[in-house]
Motif scaffolding. Structure first.
Motif, PDB file in Angstrom:
ATOM      1  N   GLY A   1       0.586  -1.436  -0.083  1.00  0.00           N
ATOM      2  CA  GLY A   1       0.094  -0.250   0.159  1.00  0.00           C
ATOM      3  C   GLY A   1       0.837   0.795  -0.035  1.00  0.00           C
ATOM      4  O   GLY A   1       1.372   1.454   0.805  1.00  0.00           O
ATOM      5  N   LEU A   2       0.471   2.176  -0.712  1.00  0.00           N
ATOM      6  CA  LEU A   2       1.305   3.119  -1.252  1.00  0.00           C
ATOM      7  C   LEU A   2       0.651   4.579  -0.726  1.00  0.00           C
ATOM      8  O   LEU A   2      -0.300   4.581  -1.086  1.00  0.00           O
ATOM      9  N   ALA A   3       0.915   4.626   1.125  1.00  0.00           N
ATOM     10  CA  ALA A   3       0.036   5.797   1.282  1.00  0.00           C
ATOM     11  C   ALA A   3       0.164   7.290   0.242  1.00  0.00           C
ATOM     12  O   ALA A   3       1.854   7.858   0.623  1.00  0.00           O
ATOM     13  N   VAL A   4      -0.604   8.551   0.107  1.00  0.00           N
ATOM     14  CA  VAL A   4       0.034   9.612  -0.734  1.00  0.00           C
ATOM     15  C   VAL A   4      -1.073  10.446  -0.219  1.00  0.00           C
ATOM     16  O   VAL A   4      -1.968  10.885   0.523  1.00  0.00           O
ATOM     17  N   GLU A   5      -0.679  11.746  -0.407  1.00  0.00           N
ATOM     18  CA  GLU A   5      -1.727  12.619   0.216  1.00  0.00           C
ATOM     19  C   GLU A   5      -3.121  13.085  -0.375  1.00  0.00           C
ATOM     20  O   GLU A   5      -3.760  13.127   0.802  1.00  0.00           O
ATOM     21  N   ARG A   6      -3.229  12.581  -1.695  1.00  0.00           N
ATOM     22  CA  ARG A   6      -4.959  13.137  -2.393  1.00  0.00           C
ATOM     23  C   ARG A   6      -4.322  12.479  -3.761  1.00  0.00           C
ATOM     24  O   ARG A   6      -3.677  12.434  -4.781  1.00  0.00           O
ATOM     25  N   ILE A   7      -6.081  12.224  -4.117  1.00  0.00           N
ATOM     26  CA  ILE A   7      -6.332  11.217  -5.410  1.00  0.00           C
ATOM     27  C   ILE A   7      -6.245  12.627  -6.364  1.00  0.00           C
ATOM     28  O   ILE A   7      -7.458  13.109  -5.374  1.00  0.00           O
ATOM     29  N   VAL A   8      -5.945  12.363  -7.437  1.00  0.00           N
ATOM     30  CA  VAL A   8      -6.310  14.006  -8.522  1.00  0.00           C
ATOM     31  C   VAL A   8      -7.199  12.906  -9.302  1.00  0.00           C
ATOM     32  O   VAL A   8      -7.958  13.916  -9.290  1.00  0.00           O
ATOM     33  N   LYS A   9      -6.916  11.742 -10.474  1.00  0.00           N
ATOM     34  CA  LYS A   9      -7.863  11.675 -11.037  1.00  0.00           C
ATOM     35  C   LYS A   9      -7.498  10.120 -11.590  1.00  0.00           C
ATOM     36  O   LYS A   9      -6.464  10.411 -11.563  1.00  0.00           O
ATOM     37  N   MET A  10      -8.673  10.098 -12.740  1.00  0.00           N
ATOM     38  CA  MET A  10      -8.037   8.892 -13.743  1.00  0.00           C
ATOM     39  C   MET A  10      -7.798   9.898 -14.877  1.00  0.00           C
ATOM     40  O   MET A  10      -8.145  10.587 -14.968  1.00  0.00           O
ATOM     41  N   GLN A  11      -6.958   9.410 -15.678  1.00  0.00           N
ATOM     42  CA  GLN A  11      -6.945   9.859 -17.126  1.00  0.00           C
ATOM     43  C   GLN A  11      -5.445   8.854 -17.805  1.00  0.00           C
ATOM     44  O   GLN A  11      -5.507   8.153 -18.153  1.00  0.00           O
ATOM     45  N   TRP A  12      -6.386   8.944 -18.827  1.00  0.00           N
ATOM     46  CA  TRP A  12      -5.713   8.359 -20.289  1.00  0.00           C
ATOM     47  C   TRP A  12      -4.508   9.742 -20.781  1.00  0.00           C
ATOM     48  O   TRP A  12      -4.323  10.268 -20.708  1.00  0.00           O
ATOM     49  N   LEU A  13      -3.587   8.662 -21.009  1.00  0.00           N
ATOM     50  CA  LEU A  13      -2.197   9.437 -20.895  1.00  0.00           C
ATOM     51  C   LEU A  13      -1.670   8.437 -22.388  1.00  0.00           C
ATOM     52  O   LEU A  13      -1.219   7.324 -22.351  1.00  0.00           O
ATOM     53  N   ASP A  14      -0.660   9.063 -23.404  1.00  0.00           N
ATOM     54  CA  ASP A  14      -0.310   8.918 -24.228  1.00  0.00           C
ATOM     55  C   ASP A  14       1.613   8.306 -23.659  1.00  0.00           C
ATOM     56  O   ASP A  14       2.556   9.519 -23.978  1.00  0.00           O
ATOM     57  N   VAL A  15       1.715   6.520 -23.338  1.00  0.00           N
ATOM     58  CA  VAL A  15       3.202   6.316 -23.249  1.00  0.00           C
ATOM     59  C   VAL A  15       3.897   6.962 -24.310  1.00  0.00           C
ATOM     60  O   VAL A  15       5.519   6.696 -23.529  1.00  0.00           O
ATOM     61  N   GLU A  16       3.536   7.172 -25.396  1.00  0.00           N
ATOM     62  CA  GLU A  16       4.684   7.066 -26.587  1.00  0.00           C
ATOM     63  C   GLU A  16       5.145   8.226 -26.299  1.00  0.00           C
ATOM     64  O   GLU A  16       6.129   8.736 -27.251  1.00  0.00           O
ATOM     65  N   LYS A  17       4.687   9.330 -25.915  1.00  0.00           N
ATOM     66  CA  LYS A  17       4.923  10.250 -25.234  1.00  0.00           C
ATOM     67  C   LYS A  17       5.482  11.056 -24.473  1.00  0.00           C
ATOM     68  O   LYS A  17       5.910  11.856 -23.833  1.00  0.00           O
ATOM     69  N   LEU A  18       5.935   9.504 -23.246  1.00  0.00           N
ATOM     70  CA  LEU A  18       7.147   9.706 -22.173  1.00  0.00           C
ATOM     71  C   LEU A  18       8.351  10.063 -22.542  1.00  0.00           C
ATOM     72  O   LEU A  18       9.016   9.930 -23.456  1.00  0.00           O
ATOM     73  N   GLN A  19       8.708  10.894 -21.586  1.00  0.00           N
ATOM     74  CA  GLN A  19      10.342  12.041 -22.036  1.00  0.00           C
ATOM     75  C   GLN A  19      11.407  10.969 -20.975  1.00  0.00           C
ATOM     76  O   GLN A  19      10.667  11.568 -20.032  1.00  0.00           O
ATOM     77  N   MET A  20      12.415  10.640 -21.249  1.00  0.00           N
ATOM     78  CA  MET A  20      13.419  10.820 -19.700  1.00  0.00           C
ATOM     79  C   MET A  20      13.910  12.238 -19.651  1.00  0.00           C
ATOM     80  O   MET A  20      14.154  12.547 -20.046  1.00  0.00           O
TER      81      MET A  20
END
Length: 178
Positions: free
Chosen positions: A116-135
């Protein structure tokens, strides 16, 4: 007669067609966006998430002699899972505030291991294009092994940098043994 659109609404097929919006096909993959206490926004692929929970802090049992990154254990339908402060795991100096009604916990899974990863808040679910990932080039060495890349885009007329985490690397990290 019932199959006739004029019967249903008293409108012609052209009028009905103009009222219905065409559904867009989502591009990319579904991700969960969330924030850690420092305010940084991060993402995890939805396929690696077992579930998102929001237990009250008193349901997370602190355990002695474990890594300070671990907040304790939590019973989820008869299965005990460890809960960790994700922000501190990633090097944030700001710890998670546990003095509140609920803590957001993202349960990630790989094979038979759940964390379980505890976080401050959940923002939203979103479709994101992994082809546009940058390092990114400006990441601390302590974070690099857990990062798949980042997206840089505009949202609500402001620039957003959203980093994608690798949940399997986080689960398998030697940091939990400290």
């Amino acid at each position: 007669m019932v199959g006739n659109p004029d019967f249903l609404m008293g409108q012609s097929q052209e009028d009905l067609a103009s009222e219905f919006q065409e559904l867009e096909t989502p591009e990319g993959e579904l991700h969960l966006r969330f924030q850690v206490p420092s305010g940084r926004e991060l993402a995890l692929p939805a396929t690696g998430i077992r579930e998102v929970l929001d237990p009250p802090p008193d349901r997370i049992t602190p355990m002695p002699n474990v890594s300070p990154l671990l907040l304790g254990t939590f019973n989820v339908r008869g299965r005990v899972i460890w809960v960790a402060d994700l922000g501190q795991f990633l090097g944030d100096s700001v710890g998670l505030n546990t003095d509140r009604a609920e803590i957001f916990v993202i349960a990630v899974e790989d094979q038979d291991t759940i964390l379980g990863l505890a976080v401050e808040r959940i923002v939203k679910m979103q479709w994101l294009d992994v082809e546009k990932l940058q390092m990114p080039t400006d990441i601390p060495d302590g974070v690099a092994p857990f990062l798949r890349g980042e997206w840089v885009f505009e949202e609500n007329e402001r620039p957003v940098t959203l980093r994608l985490l690798d949940q399997v690397s986080i689960l398998r990290s030697a940091r939990w043994a400290a």
